[in-house]
Write an enzyme that holds these catalytic residues in place. Structure first.
Site, PDB file in Angstrom:
ATOM      1  N   ILE A  43     -14.103  -3.677  33.561  1.00 27.93           N
ATOM      2  CA  ILE A  43     -14.523  -5.032  33.207  1.00 27.93           C
ATOM      3  C   ILE A  43     -14.196  -6.031  34.309  1.00 27.93           C
ATOM      4  O   ILE A  43     -14.796  -7.111  34.386  1.00 27.93           O
ATOM      5  CB  ILE A  43     -13.857  -5.449  31.880  1.00 27.93           C
ATOM      6  CG1 ILE A  43     -14.558  -6.669  31.293  1.00 27.93           C
ATOM      7  CG2 ILE A  43     -12.354  -5.690  32.068  1.00 27.93           C
ATOM      8  CD1 ILE A  43     -14.185  -6.952  29.849  1.00 27.93           C
ATOM      9  N   LYS A  44     -13.282  -5.689  35.195  1.00 18.33           N
ATOM     10  CA  LYS A  44     -12.871  -6.608  36.249  1.00 18.33           C
ATOM     11  C   LYS A  44     -13.942  -6.788  37.318  1.00 18.33           C
ATOM     12  O   LYS A  44     -13.844  -7.702  38.147  1.00 18.33           O
ATOM     13  CB  LYS A  44     -11.566  -6.131  36.880  1.00 18.33           C
ATOM     14  CG  LYS A  44     -10.383  -6.083  35.924  1.00 18.33           C
ATOM     15  CD  LYS A  44     -10.005  -7.451  35.399  1.00 18.33           C
ATOM     16  CE  LYS A  44      -8.718  -7.399  34.607  1.00 18.33           C
ATOM     17  NZ  LYS A  44      -8.272  -8.739  34.168  1.00 18.33           N
TER      18      LYS A  44
END
Length: 477
Positions: A43-44
């Site tokens: 998700i980063k």
């Protein structure tokens, strides 16, 4: 042609998949957002692209510049990926507890990696955040991403993750469950969903049980990329500005054991190979769903892939050594050498900030009580009122060695004992075979070892204890 111009166009747009939950059909359905299917594996990727492009718009990052950040790995991978695609240099600072797979991933993207000790107080010059800031100050053309306080962190999720979930559920989502690390994911996604639903969506944080966010004391835990660790010697505990507490309705603590066993269950029963923080989030989401009905809809965010943790969470040996697996109950185990009464009491432990005189008094009391006068020592703040975790066992003290040093005038009773620690005691998980532990102690010539259960020290044993339990097991057969 159905093609993309660069890898940056493959960030986000991840699918939802329904999880089979223990009360499937009676409780609320739980849908997992598979963020590990983003191009960089977590998700980063979203915040890496968002922060870099905002820095470009603000004139803070120019062609030929250097991207710098302190990270536990995932944000670093996203930054390294985006930097590679845009032609920037990347320098990333990681704590030494980061998995080997994460470090290798960063280097594969061409990033320069600086590894620094984990578990340092926030004010220590070698803390990864301070090292990253120092490198940024000394590097011409550098831009420090600063994910913990960068508004583009939650902003990226407000612009992408939240709208995706709202569209994918056709506006039916009633509960969002997400871990809290920097706070960007839950803050940005949660704020969008609350606004889109007119305030009806509830936002639930999932947190390691010892993390400060959920009311823990901040001691070390074993789930990477989640929670808020607070070193006992940190002077001021500053929370990230990326974490907007007003968005979050509740925070649920989840034990390391629940997180790690949930991760393994997801892989073996549902074909989802995800990281430890995903286990924390799913364990919390299952608790949330169990209290709801079939008309509700829970979305849980799974931040990254389990491929980055194959040497940890999916390695039976790693889990056994830390006491997260119970081992083979048909054979004598290390934990069997600890009487129940011993395991019920906190392990005596010496805070490294105690004086030599205080440590000697504790060790002498143990000898007078018939106990082995050797103790683990480290930064545990309470000196034995709670069980220290494995990372806190940074040294040891032996009565005879310490007494001799005082008598010879090599150290004074008022000295901090932390300056005079011996090597850490060997550690064995409670589920490890007793015969293997005995062989290791015998080979090393060590008389005392620490027993771990769920990563926490629960007692001390010696070769004589292991001999006894092996004799008892042989007699039983």
């Amino acid at each position: 042609m159905d093609v993309h111009e660069s890898a940056l166009e493959l960030i986000g747009r991840t699918p939802l998949v329904r999880l089979r939950t223990p009360d499937d059909g009676r409780s609320a359905p739980v849908y997992a957002k598979l963020e590990y299917l983003s191009v960089g594996g977590s998700i980063k990727d979203r915040i890496a692209l968002g922060m870099i492009e905002q820095a470009e718009r603000d004139g803070l990052l120019r062609p030929g510049g250097t991207v710098i950040e302190a990270t536990s790995g995932n944000t670093g991978a996203g930054l390294a990926l985006v930097a590679a695609a845009k032609g920037y240099r990347a320098v990333l600072v990681l704590p030494d507890r980061t998995s080997a797979e994460k470090i290798a991933t960063l280097r594969a993207f061409g990033a320069e990696v600086e590894v620094r000790p984990a578990g340092l107080p926030a004010e220590d010059p070698e803390h990864p955040l301070n090292v990253a800031a120092r490198i940024a100050e000394q590097t011409p053309g550098a831009w420090l991403a600063g994910q913990y306080d960068n508004p583009a962190n939650p902003g990226a999720h407000y612009l992408t993750t939240g709208p995706e979930i709202w569209r994918q559920t056709d506006g039916r989502i009633t509960h969002l469950v997400s871990c809290i690390g920097t706070g960007g994911t839950i803050s940005g996604t949660g704020r969008y969903l609350k606004e889109a639903s007119g305030g009806t969506v509830r936002v639930i944080g999932a947190d390691p049980a010892s993390s400060v966010y959920s009311g823990g004391d901040g001691r070390p835990y074993f789930v990477e990329a989640a929670g808020h660790f607070r070193h006992p010697e940190t002077v001021e505990d500053v929370w990230p500005q990326s974490y907007h507490q007003d968005v979050v309705d509740d925070v649920l603590p989840v034990t390391d054991r629940d997180s790690l066993l949930t991760v393994r269950r997801l892989a073996r029963e549902q074909g989802l190979l995800v990281g430890g923080s995903a286990g924390t989030a799913v364990a919390a989401a299952e608790r949330v769903a169990a209290g709801l009905g079939p008309d509700d809809l829970v979305v849980v965010i799974l931040p990254d892939s389990g491929r980055q943790y194959l040497s940890k969470y999916f390695d039976d040996g790693w889990l056994l050594r830390l006491g997260f697996l119970d081992g083979d109950g048909s054979a004598a185990r290390v934990g069997d050498a600890l009487p129940a009464a011993v395991r019920a009491q906190p392990l005596p432990y010496v805070n490294r900030r105690a004086t030599v005189g205080e440590a000697l008094a504790l060790l002498r009391a143990r000898r007078a009580g018939g106990a082995e006068p050797v103790l683990p020592a480290g930064p545990c703040p309470t000196g034995g009122e709670r069980r220290p975790t494995a990372p806190e066992l940074s040294g040891s003290l032996a009565l005879d060695t310490l007494t001799r040093a005082v008598e010879l005038g090599q150290i004074a009773p008022g000295d901090p004992v932390g300056d005079h620690l011996g090597a850490p005691l060997p550690q064995f998980g409670a589920g490890q075979p007793a015969v293997a532990a005995l062989a290791e102690l015998t080979e090393r010539g060590v008389e005392t070892a620490v027993v771990l259960h769920d990563g926490q020290a629960v007692g001390l044993i010696g070769p004589q204890d292991l001999h006894a339990v092996l004799r008892a097991a042989g007699a039983a057969r």
